[in-house]
Structures are given as C-alpha cells and as structure tokens.
Design a protein around this motif. Structure first.
Motif, PDB file in Angstrom:
ATOM      1  N   PRO A   1      22.769  40.769  21.517  1.00 38.83           N
ATOM      2  CA  PRO A   1      22.511  41.492  22.771  1.00 38.83           C
ATOM      3  C   PRO A   1      23.834  41.872  23.446  1.00 38.83           C
ATOM      4  N   ALA A   2      24.487  42.900  22.942  1.00 34.83           N
ATOM      5  CA  ALA A   2      25.850  43.241  23.360  1.00 34.83           C
ATOM      6  C   ALA A   2      25.968  43.486  24.867  1.00 34.83           C
ATOM      7  N   ALA A   3      25.031  44.263  25.419  1.00 32.12           N
ATOM      8  CA  ALA A   3      25.098  44.594  26.853  1.00 32.12           C
ATOM      9  C   ALA A   3      24.965  43.340  27.712  1.00 32.12           C
ATOM     10  N   LYS A   4      24.017  42.469  27.357  1.00 22.89           N
ATOM     11  CA  LYS A   4      23.830  41.224  28.113  1.00 22.89           C
ATOM     12  C   LYS A   4      25.044  40.309  27.964  1.00 22.89           C
ATOM     13  N   LEU A   5      25.614  40.277  26.756  1.00 20.88           N
ATOM     14  CA  LEU A   5      26.814  39.465  26.537  1.00 20.88           C
ATOM     15  C   LEU A   5      27.983  39.968  27.382  1.00 20.88           C
ATOM     16  N   PHE A   6      28.114  41.288  27.477  1.00 21.01           N
ATOM     17  CA  PHE A   6      29.185  41.861  28.288  1.00 21.01           C
ATOM     18  C   PHE A   6      29.055  41.420  29.743  1.00 21.01           C
ATOM     19  N   LEU A   7      27.859  41.600  30.312  1.00 18.11           N
ATOM     20  CA  LEU A   7      27.643  41.252  31.713  1.00 18.11           C
ATOM     21  C   LEU A   7      27.779  39.751  31.949  1.00 18.11           C
ATOM     22  N   SER A   8      27.248  38.959  31.017  1.00 17.50           N
ATOM     23  CA  SER A   8      27.309  37.510  31.167  1.00 17.50           C
ATOM     24  C   SER A   8      28.743  37.008  31.069  1.00 17.50           C
ATOM     25  N   THR A   9      29.501  37.524  30.097  1.00 20.25           N
ATOM     26  CA  THR A   9      30.893  37.115  29.942  1.00 20.25           C
ATOM     27  C   THR A   9      31.719  37.536  31.149  1.00 20.25           C
ATOM     28  N   LEU A  10      31.400  38.707  31.693  1.00 19.16           N
ATOM     29  CA  LEU A  10      32.078  39.179  32.906  1.00 19.16           C
ATOM     30  C   LEU A  10      31.823  38.216  34.066  1.00 19.16           C
ATOM     31  N   GLN A  11      30.569  37.797  34.209  1.00 20.14           N
ATOM     32  CA  GLN A  11      30.207  36.887  35.295  1.00 20.14           C
ATOM     33  C   GLN A  11      30.770  35.483  35.080  1.00 20.14           C
ATOM     34  N   ILE A  12      30.664  34.992  33.843  1.00 17.46           N
ATOM     35  CA  ILE A  12      31.063  33.617  33.561  1.00 17.46           C
ATOM     36  C   ILE A  12      32.576  33.463  33.494  1.00 17.46           C
ATOM     37  N   VAL A  13      33.257  34.473  32.950  1.00 16.85           N
ATOM     38  CA  VAL A  13      34.688  34.344  32.661  1.00 16.85           C
ATOM     39  C   VAL A  13      35.571  35.013  33.710  1.00 16.85           C
ATOM     40  N   VAL A  14      35.410  36.315  33.877  1.00 17.73           N
ATOM     41  CA  VAL A  14      36.356  37.074  34.705  1.00 17.73           C
ATOM     42  C   VAL A  14      36.190  36.788  36.196  1.00 17.73           C
ATOM     43  N   VAL A  15      34.948  36.771  36.674  1.00 13.00           N
ATOM     44  CA  VAL A  15      34.708  36.563  38.105  1.00 13.00           C
ATOM     45  C   VAL A  15      35.309  35.242  38.605  1.00 13.00           C
ATOM     46  N   PRO A  16      35.073  34.102  37.934  1.00  9.59           N
ATOM     47  CA  PRO A  16      35.691  32.853  38.415  1.00  9.59           C
ATOM     48  C   PRO A  16      37.223  32.891  38.408  1.00  9.59           C
ATOM     49  N   VAL A  17      37.806  33.508  37.363  1.00  8.61           N
ATOM     50  CA  VAL A  17      39.262  33.599  37.301  1.00  8.61           C
ATOM     51  C   VAL A  17      39.801  34.416  38.470  1.00  8.61           C
ATOM     52  N   VAL A  18      39.188  35.583  38.708  1.00  3.46           N
ATOM     53  CA  VAL A  18      39.627  36.453  39.804  1.00  3.46           C
ATOM     54  C   VAL A  18      39.442  35.760  41.157  1.00  3.46           C
ATOM     55  N   LEU A  19      38.319  35.070  41.332  1.00  4.40           N
ATOM     56  CA  LEU A  19      38.090  34.331  42.577  1.00  4.40           C
ATOM     57  C   LEU A  19      39.149  33.255  42.781  1.00  4.40           C
ATOM     58  N   GLY A  20      39.493  32.570  41.684  1.00  2.00           N
ATOM     59  CA  GLY A  20      40.539  31.550  41.769  1.00  2.00           C
ATOM     60  C   GLY A  20      41.874  32.131  42.194  1.00  2.00           C
ATOM     61  N   VAL A  21      42.221  33.282  41.639  1.00  2.30           N
ATOM     62  CA  VAL A  21      43.475  33.959  42.003  1.00  2.30           C
ATOM     63  C   VAL A  21      43.461  34.360  43.481  1.00  2.30           C
ATOM     64  N   ILE A  22      42.320  34.889  43.941  1.00  2.00           N
ATOM     65  CA  ILE A  22      42.202  35.321  45.343  1.00  2.00           C
ATOM     66  C   ILE A  22      42.331  34.135  46.295  1.00  2.00           C
ATOM     67  N   VAL A  23      41.635  33.045  45.975  1.00  2.00           N
ATOM     68  CA  VAL A  23      41.711  31.844  46.820  1.00  2.00           C
ATOM     69  C   VAL A  23      43.134  31.314  46.887  1.00  2.00           C
ATOM     70  N   HIS A  24      43.805  31.276  45.731  1.00  2.00           N
ATOM     71  CA  HIS A  24      45.206  30.832  45.705  1.00  2.00           C
ATOM     72  C   HIS A  24      46.076  31.740  46.563  1.00  2.00           C
ATOM     73  N   ARG A  25      45.827  33.027  46.458  1.00  2.00           N
ATOM     74  CA  ARG A  25      46.616  34.005  47.219  1.00  2.00           C
ATOM     75  C   ARG A  25      46.416  33.835  48.725  1.00  2.00           C
ATOM     76  N   LEU A  26      45.169  33.587  49.148  1.00  2.00           N
ATOM     77  CA  LEU A  26      44.854  33.499  50.570  1.00  2.00           C
ATOM     78  C   LEU A  26      45.273  32.170  51.187  1.00  2.00           C
TER      79      LEU A  26
END
Length: 316
Positions: free
Chosen positions: A158-183
C-alpha cells in the motif's frame, strides 16, 4: 538527575545484552508486552522526537557546508541495503510476508544506534548524524518506492498509505523536535539528557511487542532462514559500505561512519510498519535485525577502537 544519567550510561553500556535478555523473556512470556503491540507507532514517534530534539541549527549548517559525503553516504545506504535484501530473498528463495519483511527492513533509513557505534569506534560522528538525519527525512519517499519496486512481487504494497504513515511517524516527530529545541533552547537541556534513556526504553518496548506478536512463528521451518539472511544482510552492508567509502578515498573516521550508516537500519520503524500494514510475520526480520545489528555493531566498534590503539602504539 545525576543518578538518572548514570543509569542511562549503564543501560547504554549493556544495551546489547539487555536487548537479548528482554527478547528471550518476551518469547517465554509473550503476554508481557501484548499491550504494546497497538502502540508501537507512538513509541517510535517518541524516539524520533528525541532525535529531533537533539538537533541544532549547526547540524543543518554542517550538512550544507559538507554535502557531498552526506549525500553519497545516504545514496549508498538506499542503494546497498535494499539491493542486498532483494538479492538475498532471491538466493534463499524467500517468499510472501517473510521476503517482504526482509526488504522492508532493508529499505528503512539508518538506525539510531549507528551514531553510538561510530562514536565508540572513533568515527566521524558529525557525518554519521548528518546521514542519519537525511536518510530519515527521505524515508517517506524512499521506503514506499523501494518496497513497491522490490517487494511488490511478494506481497501487496500500500504505497500511498505507507507514504502518509511514514511521514506522520518519522518526519513529523523529527520536525517537531527541532522546532521545540529551537523555541526553548537551553530550557530543555535536562529533557535532552533524558532522551537517550527514554529512546532505549521505547526500543525495548517495541522489541518486546514484536517478539510477543511472533513468539509462535519465530523459530519455525517457515522462518528458519530469516536469521542467517538477516546476519548476512547486516554484515554485507558493513562490508559494502566500507568498500564504498574506501573507493571514495575518504579518511578513516569517515569510513567508519559510512560503514555503520550503511549497515545499520531503523529496524524499529520496520517492525512498526510491518505490524500496521502487513502481517506479524513480516515484522520478524526487523526484530532479528534489531537484536543482531546491536551485537555486530558493538563487536565491530570494539575491534576498530582496539585496532586504532594498536596503530597509535606502533607509530609512537
């Protein structure tokens, strides 16, 4: 706080042994971690949020100033490990969910343990972390693409679902962590010091969950080949990663970093996605990989460290 940091260091020192003991415990008493199975994606999010929390602006500046080794190391990772996984499936005649699981873990970004191993071996930790960050941020694109190309013959992807899930599971937490560190900057120093301990605890919980979900299928005739395949996958990854870095004529610390970044996978992500989108059986390769690459990485980093000391003595 000091006692917590000391415990974290102790856990890091004995993490490989603890992983093996915890996996064996959950194999014997699978009911221990069954409650974790539906929550593995949240645990992985915590791990990756911690990764983002430790990143600074300087980390991204470093990537922009020295992009070539980082890009080449990331390309090597996403070419060598998925290619090896597909080839090993053909050589060992793996099929179905088992083959998909091997290719899934081979298509994951670099493992979080690799930076620890690079540090212990005297490698270029900055390069290691940079490749880890880039490969992680590319995961939503690379993982479903590679699975569709290489595992589509074994299982429906399920390529489309994998893309969205990986985006949510992987990228979003990393970006949130960077933002929190920055703030919050230095206000969260105490939290950052706790993240290695929290991440290791989350990894142990994920391993326990996958072993619990697969305790009846780990040691069967259908999965008997998975252990040697996973071991070969990891060791060949080290070998080809090292050979690639030698071919580029990189310095020894950079060679060590790329070796670990190519050969070590984010097997927690592989196990989480396998449970969510495939079958528990597809999570077995990721579980075994998680245990094995900590063992092999520890051995390789220790050998490299001792070997380097011998070279220094000879030069003196």
């Amino acid at each position: 706080m000091q006692k917590v940091e000391q415990f974290s260091k102790w856990l890091s020192k004995w993490f490989t042994v603890i992983v093996i003991i915890w996996a064996a415990f959950n194999y014997v008493l699978p009911q221990t971690s069954t409650w974790v199975i539906p929550n593995t994606s949240y645990l992985l999010g915590i791990i990756l949020f911690g990764m983002g929390l430790t990143l600074t602006t300087e980390d991204f500046i470093r990537i922009s100033k020295r992009p070539i080794p980082v890009v080449l190391g990331t390309v090597a990772h996403y070419v060598i490990m998925p290619g090896l996984a597909w080839l090993l499936c053909l050589l060992f005649h793996l099929k179905g969910a088992t083959a998909a699981g091997v290719i899934l873990v081979g298509s994951c970004p670099s493992g979080t343990s690799s930076s620890v191993m690079a540090f212990l071996a005297g490698g270029d930790v900055a390069l290691d972390v940079s490749i880890e960050v880039l490969s992680t941020l590319l995961a939503p694109l690379m993982l479903p693409t590679l699975l569709s190309l290489l595992a589509g013959q074994f299982i429906a992807v399920p390529a489309a679902k994998l893309f969205l899930s990986t985006l949510q599971i992987v990228v979003v937490p990393v970006v949130l962590g960077v933002i929190v560190h920055r703030l919050l900057a230095h206000k969260i120093d105490s939290v950052i010091k706790l993240m290695p301990l929290i991440s290791q605890a989350a990894i142990l919980l994920i391993i326990g969950a996958v072993v619990s979900a697969n305790h009846a299928n780990i040691f069967t005739s259908a999965t008997a080949l998975v252990i040697p395949v996973v071991m070969l996958h990891n060791l060949c990854g080290y070998g080809l990663g090292y050979g690639f870095s030698k071919l580029l004529r990189l310095k020894e610390p950079q060679q060590k970093a790329i070796t670990f970044e190519v050969g070590m996978q984010d097997s927690s992500l592989g196990a989480t996605l396998a449970i969510k989108y495939f079958t528990p059986q597809a999570a077995i390769p990721s579980t075994i990989f998680s245990i094995w690459h900590n063992i092999s990485g520890s051995i390789l980093s220790s050998w490299w460290k001792n070997h380097s000391k011998e070279l220094v003595v000879q030069e003196d």
